[in-house]
Design a protein around this motif. Structure first.
Motif, PDB file in Angstrom:
ATOM      1  N   VAL A  90      89.129  35.205  37.218  1.00  0.00           N
ATOM      2  CA  VAL A  90      89.182  34.379  38.069  1.00  0.00           C
ATOM      3  C   VAL A  90      88.495  34.342  39.478  1.00  0.00           C
ATOM      4  O   VAL A  90      88.079  35.246  39.797  1.00  0.00           O
ATOM      5  CB  VAL A  90      90.769  34.294  38.452  1.00  0.00           C
ATOM      6  CG1 VAL A  90      91.055  33.193  39.782  1.00  0.00           C
ATOM      7  CG2 VAL A  90      91.700  34.393  37.469  1.00  0.00           C
ATOM      8  N   ARG A  91      87.768  32.944  39.502  1.00  0.00           N
ATOM      9  CA  ARG A  91      86.772  32.703  40.739  1.00  0.00           C
ATOM     10  C   ARG A  91      87.719  33.013  42.180  1.00  0.00           C
ATOM     11  O   ARG A  91      88.575  32.223  42.206  1.00  0.00           O
ATOM     12  CB  ARG A  91      86.037  31.694  40.601  1.00  0.00           C
ATOM     13  CG  ARG A  91      84.726  31.580  41.577  1.00  0.00           C
ATOM     14  CD  ARG A  91      83.850  30.451  41.067  1.00  0.00           C
ATOM     15  NE  ARG A  91      82.503  30.461  41.645  1.00  0.00           N
ATOM     16  CZ  ARG A  91      81.483  29.721  40.970  1.00  0.00           C
ATOM     17  NH1 ARG A  91      81.464  28.889  40.262  1.00  0.00           N
ATOM     18  NH2 ARG A  91      80.018  30.093  41.629  1.00  0.00           N
ATOM     19  N   LYS A  92      86.989  33.586  42.997  1.00  0.00           N
ATOM     20  CA  LYS A  92      87.571  33.635  44.626  1.00  0.00           C
ATOM     21  C   LYS A  92      86.778  32.868  45.593  1.00  0.00           C
ATOM     22  O   LYS A  92      87.046  32.498  46.492  1.00  0.00           O
ATOM     23  CB  LYS A  92      88.069  35.155  44.659  1.00  0.00           C
ATOM     24  CG  LYS A  92      89.273  35.784  44.016  1.00  0.00           C
ATOM     25  CD  LYS A  92      90.238  35.022  44.137  1.00  0.00           C
ATOM     26  CE  LYS A  92      91.487  35.692  43.330  1.00  0.00           C
ATOM     27  NZ  LYS A  92      92.888  34.916  43.565  1.00  0.00           N
ATOM     28  N   SER A  93      85.480  33.114  45.216  1.00  0.00           N
ATOM     29  CA  SER A  93      84.302  32.624  46.025  1.00  0.00           C
ATOM     30  C   SER A  93      83.225  32.203  45.319  1.00  0.00           C
ATOM     31  O   SER A  93      83.216  32.321  43.893  1.00  0.00           O
ATOM     32  CB  SER A  93      84.188  33.312  47.428  1.00  0.00           C
ATOM     33  OG  SER A  93      83.379  34.763  46.996  1.00  0.00           O
ATOM     34  N   ASP A  94      81.944  32.116  45.920  1.00  0.00           N
ATOM     35  CA  ASP A  94      80.897  31.554  45.395  1.00  0.00           C
ATOM     36  C   ASP A  94      80.402  32.803  44.358  1.00  0.00           C
ATOM     37  O   ASP A  94      79.953  32.611  42.876  1.00  0.00           O
ATOM     38  CB  ASP A  94      79.635  31.579  46.194  1.00  0.00           C
ATOM     39  CG  ASP A  94      78.423  31.132  45.331  1.00  0.00           C
ATOM     40  OD1 ASP A  94      78.288  30.474  44.501  1.00  0.00           O
ATOM     41  OD2 ASP A  94      77.376  31.597  45.798  1.00  0.00           O
ATOM     42  N   SER A  99      89.580  40.000  37.846  1.00  0.00           N
ATOM     43  CA  SER A  99      90.053  39.906  36.222  1.00  0.00           C
ATOM     44  C   SER A  99      91.264  39.386  36.357  1.00  0.00           C
ATOM     45  O   SER A  99      92.246  39.869  37.269  1.00  0.00           O
ATOM     46  CB  SER A  99      90.075  41.257  35.709  1.00  0.00           C
ATOM     47  OG  SER A  99      90.821  42.303  36.501  1.00  0.00           O
ATOM     48  N   LYS A 100      91.895  38.417  35.540  1.00  0.00           N
ATOM     49  CA  LYS A 100      93.241  37.838  35.369  1.00  0.00           C
ATOM     50  C   LYS A 100      94.286  38.627  35.574  1.00  0.00           C
ATOM     51  O   LYS A 100      95.007  38.601  36.354  1.00  0.00           O
ATOM     52  CB  LYS A 100      92.877  36.871  34.290  1.00  0.00           C
ATOM     53  CG  LYS A 100      94.233  36.106  34.462  1.00  0.00           C
ATOM     54  CD  LYS A 100      94.170  35.098  33.208  1.00  0.00           C
ATOM     55  CE  LYS A 100      95.483  34.090  33.106  1.00  0.00           C
ATOM     56  NZ  LYS A 100      95.559  33.168  32.003  1.00  0.00           N
ATOM     57  N   ASP A 101      94.199  39.431  34.500  1.00  0.00           N
ATOM     58  CA  ASP A 101      95.617  40.285  34.246  1.00  0.00           C
ATOM     59  C   ASP A 101      95.365  41.783  35.360  1.00  0.00           C
ATOM     60  O   ASP A 101      96.366  42.080  35.908  1.00  0.00           O
ATOM     61  CB  ASP A 101      95.516  40.813  33.050  1.00  0.00           C
ATOM     62  CG  ASP A 101      95.997  39.756  32.093  1.00  0.00           C
ATOM     63  OD1 ASP A 101      96.537  38.681  32.476  1.00  0.00           O
ATOM     64  OD2 ASP A 101      95.070  39.423  30.852  1.00  0.00           O
ATOM     65  N   GLU A 102      94.495  42.326  35.361  1.00  0.00           N
ATOM     66  CA  GLU A 102      94.356  43.624  35.966  1.00  0.00           C
ATOM     67  C   GLU A 102      93.973  43.505  37.638  1.00  0.00           C
ATOM     68  O   GLU A 102      94.208  44.367  38.388  1.00  0.00           O
ATOM     69  CB  GLU A 102      93.406  44.557  35.456  1.00  0.00           C
ATOM     70  CG  GLU A 102      93.566  44.774  34.085  1.00  0.00           C
ATOM     71  CD  GLU A 102      93.131  43.760  32.995  1.00  0.00           C
ATOM     72  OE1 GLU A 102      93.311  43.855  31.859  1.00  0.00           O
ATOM     73  OE2 GLU A 102      92.363  42.843  33.593  1.00  0.00           O
ATOM     74  N   GLU A 103      93.447  42.370  37.925  1.00  0.00           N
ATOM     75  CA  GLU A 103      93.037  42.021  39.388  1.00  0.00           C
ATOM     76  C   GLU A 103      92.010  43.043  39.827  1.00  0.00           C
ATOM     77  O   GLU A 103      92.015  43.521  41.073  1.00  0.00           O
ATOM     78  CB  GLU A 103      94.253  42.014  40.234  1.00  0.00           C
ATOM     79  CG  GLU A 103      95.097  40.907  39.981  1.00  0.00           C
ATOM     80  CD  GLU A 103      96.191  40.610  41.190  1.00  0.00           C
ATOM     81  OE1 GLU A 103      96.428  41.497  41.760  1.00  0.00           O
ATOM     82  OE2 GLU A 103      97.101  39.636  40.882  1.00  0.00           O
TER      83      GLU A 103
END
Length: 227
Positions: A90-94, A99-103
């Motif tokens: 999942v994109r947070k910045s440029d 990771s979607k599940d584990e973060e």
């Protein structure tokens, strides 16, 4: 509603409002709205896509471990090439993702030209982008070639630790004496083996007479054959 639809709606509302109150400013307002739309659309076009993050990355302190990043259905996905496990990002910045599940945080690093050259996982594990990645290809060895590898091996740095090498089918199994864990190793050549499910390289050593004397795991851990 998409970005362009929002912009067009904004122009319509702005133009209509000015048309109702000050007809003389209609043309100027429409022109201003179109300029805003053009500028916003140009900015959207200039936003870098995900394709620049695609590629294969090698772990800086383990040359056997590789990650591959690809874009699937508009989502950047990381894949561990030693076992096939995948992670959606999942994109947070440029250049920052999680990771979607584990973060787990994933940060891509660029050089002076803007090209992505490496990535850092969880702010500590560094992976270098490679352009000549070639996956390991298993070789076929006969039972006669595998048989001399069997035996018991003692860790050179700790005489209390042992490994056993067993031949099973067309591969070998490494068994740890302290916990009974087994790792299947397939041949890449007569003396070099690897695990198809984890990064576990192993290479055997022969003496001048062709006798197997040791096995080296992870390029540094030497186990001498004792039986």
């Amino acid at each position: 509603m998409k970005f362009m639809e929002y912009s067009l709606l904004y122009i319509f509302i702005t133009t209509k409002t000015y048309h109702m109150k000050t007809p003389g400013k209609l043309l100027r307002t429409a022109a201003t709205g179109m300029l805003l739309l053009a500028a916003s659309f140009s900015f959207a076009q200039q936003q870098p896509g995900l394709a620049r993050f695609e590629g294969v990355f090698q772990k800086s302190d383990n040359k056997e471990a590789y990650l591959q990043f690809t874009v699937k259905n508009g989502i950047l996905t990381g894949k561990q090439l030693w076992n096939g496990q995948e992670y959606e990002l999942v994109r947070k910045s440029d250049t920052d993702f999680v990771s979607k599940d584990e973060e787990y945080p994933v940060t891509f690093i660029k050089d002076g030209t803007g090209e992505v050259i490496k990535t850092k996982i969880m702010n500590r594990s560094e992976w270098i982008r490679v352009k000549d990645y070639k996956p390991r290809q298993p070789a076929t060895l006969t039972a006669a070639q595998l048989k001399p590898l069997e035996g018991r091996y003692r860790f050179r740095q700790d005489n209390n630790l042992y490994l056993s090498i067993l031949v099973r089918d067309s591969a070998i199994v490494l068994k740890q004496s302290w916990d009974g864990k087994e790792v299947q190793l397939v041949p890449e050549s007569e003396l070099v083996f690897f695990s198809p499910t984890q990064f576990f390289p192993a290479a055997f050593t022969k003496d001048a007479g062709g006798k197997i004397t040791a096995i080296t795991c992870f390029h540094k851990d030497v186990w001498d054959k004792v039986e």
